[in-house]
Design an enzyme around this catalytic site. Structure first.
Site, PDB file in Angstrom:
ATOM      1  N   VAL A  99       0.808  -1.218   0.000  1.00 15.84           N
ATOM      2  CA  VAL A  99       0.000   0.000   0.000  1.00 15.84           C
ATOM      3  C   VAL A  99       0.843   1.270   0.000  1.00 15.84           C
ATOM      4  CG1 VAL A  99      -2.034  -1.055   1.055  1.00 15.84           C
ATOM      5  CG2 VAL A  99      -0.251  -0.071   2.529  1.00 15.84           C
ATOM      6  N   ASN A 153      -7.468  -0.886   6.409  1.00 14.52           N
ATOM      7  CA  ASN A 153      -7.100  -1.670   7.583  1.00 14.52           C
ATOM      8  C   ASN A 153      -5.589  -1.864   7.738  1.00 14.52           C
ATOM      9  OD1 ASN A 153      -7.449  -3.832   9.752  1.00 14.52           O
ATOM     10  ND2 ASN A 153      -6.505  -5.007   8.095  1.00 14.52           N
ATOM     11  N   SER A 200      -7.201   3.327  16.270  1.00 16.66           N
ATOM     12  CA  SER A 200      -6.805   2.706  17.535  1.00 16.66           C
ATOM     13  C   SER A 200      -7.258   3.585  18.688  1.00 16.66           C
ATOM     14  CB  SER A 200      -5.278   2.546  17.588  1.00 16.66           C
ATOM     15  OG  SER A 200      -4.840   2.190  18.887  1.00 16.66           O
ATOM     16  N   TYR A 233       3.361   5.534  16.481  1.00 18.00           N
ATOM     17  CA  TYR A 233       2.062   4.887  16.282  1.00 18.00           C
ATOM     18  C   TYR A 233       0.932   5.777  16.785  1.00 18.00           C
ATOM     19  CZ  TYR A 233      -1.556   1.244  16.632  1.00 18.00           C
ATOM     20  OH  TYR A 233      -2.706   0.503  16.514  1.00 18.00           O
ATOM     21  N   SER A 245       0.349   8.605  14.376  1.00 14.77           N
ATOM     22  CA  SER A 245      -0.281   8.171  13.123  1.00 14.77           C
ATOM     23  C   SER A 245      -1.780   7.938  13.300  1.00 14.77           C
ATOM     24  CB  SER A 245       0.397   6.901  12.600  1.00 14.77           C
ATOM     25  OG  SER A 245       0.074   5.762  13.390  1.00 14.77           O
ATOM     26  N   LYS A 246      -2.175   7.381  14.435  1.00 20.10           N
ATOM     27  CA  LYS A 246      -3.591   7.088  14.646  1.00 20.10           C
ATOM     28  C   LYS A 246      -4.382   8.344  14.997  1.00 20.10           C
ATOM     29  CE  LYS A 246      -3.348   2.731  13.715  1.00 20.10           C
ATOM     30  NZ  LYS A 246      -3.956   2.180  12.480  1.00 20.10           N
ATOM     31  N   ILE A 250      -6.299  -5.888  20.878  1.00 14.09           N
ATOM     32  CA  ILE A 250      -6.971  -6.973  20.168  1.00 14.09           C
ATOM     33  C   ILE A 250      -5.955  -8.088  19.953  1.00 14.09           C
ATOM     34  CG2 ILE A 250      -8.285  -7.623  18.105  1.00 14.09           C
ATOM     35  CD1 ILE A 250      -9.647  -5.435  19.790  1.00 14.09           C
TER      36      ILE A 250
END
Length: 254
Positions: free
Chosen positions: A62, A88, A139, A152, A155-156, A185
């Site tokens: 991607v 996703n 997230s 992270y 980014s979220k 998860i």
């Protein structure tokens, strides 16, 4: 929830949340475009889906612009439409402001945000034709701050803002855009991000205490929410960052 006749493109469909949501969409009648880097795992996802021969498998990175452009061409050549985009694909990298390298930062932002920006740009013309919708997999780290995964988190958080902005920009065209914001998860995400098996098991055990519902989440918990948001049952919901986190975003740090 009925997705008969609808075409659903899922990135990161080779495992985890992507594989589970693909199976769920297929169960509701959707036609799938399964995108990922591991063809063997993509084939396993397709085989687990209802009407497996109807779905399209595309190997693509991607972050590779040319591969993504070709992916859309291939999908439209087969199905002539796109109704739902599930962004996703994503990664996590361990590190704080003191030890995260710029290479890590770039890698996380390129996969978790830049690629989604590009994918969405390409999908929007088709989604507008069918009043389709976009689901971004974010997230709880986009909603709350946690130490040790700085790039992270950034980014979220960016993805949550992107979700709201795109929702406003496309609302007049009847295209909805929402995100799901999972807590912990059970997937391969953290181990791929650097945790060994022992550390991961301790992390999962500790996470039972940090989620008010007393457990970590499953991929099914997240796929249920994604399919709901993509369905006509959520036709008046857009610009939503939906926690799927056992109440974690509502807690104080502990």
């Amino acid at each position: 929830m009925d997705f008969n006749g609808k075409v659903v493109l899922v990135t990161g469909a080779s495992s985890g949340i992507g594989a589970e949501v693909a199976k769920e969409f297929a169960g509701y009648g959707g036609k799938l475009v399964l995108v990922g880097r591991n063809v063997e795992r993509l084939n396993k996802t397709a085989e687990a889906c209802l009407n497996s021969s109807n779905h399209l498998i595309i190997q693509a990175d991607v972050t590779n612009e040319e591969e993504v452009k070709q992916m859309f061409k291939t999908a439209l050549n087969k199905f002539q439409r796109l109704d739902i985009l599930v962004n996703n694909a994503g990664i996590i990298e361990i590190g704080s402001i003191e030890n995260t390298s710029l290479e890590q930062y770039d890698r996380v932002m390129n996969i978790n945000m830049r690629s989604i920006y590009h994918l969405t740009m390409l999908a929007v013309p088709e989604l507008k034709k069918n009043k389709g919708n976009i689901i971004n997999v974010s997230s709880v780290c986009g909603l709350r701050s946690f130490p040790g995964v700085l790039a992270y988190n950034i980014s979220k958080s960016a993805l949550d803002q992107f979700t709201k902005c795109v929702a406003l920009e496309l609302a007049a065209a009847g295209v909805r855009c929402n995100s799901v914001n999972p807590g912990v998860i059970t997937t391969e995400l953290h181990k791929r991000g650097g945790m060994d098996e022992t550390a991961y098991e301790k992390f999962l055990e500790h996470s039972k205490d940090t989620h008010p519902l007393g457990r970590v989440g499953t991929v099914k918990d997240v796929s249920n929410a994604i399919c709901f948001l993509a369905s006509d049952k959520a036709s008046f919901i857009t610009g939503c960052n939906m926690p799927v986190d056992g109440g974690k975003q509502a807690t104080c740090p502990r």
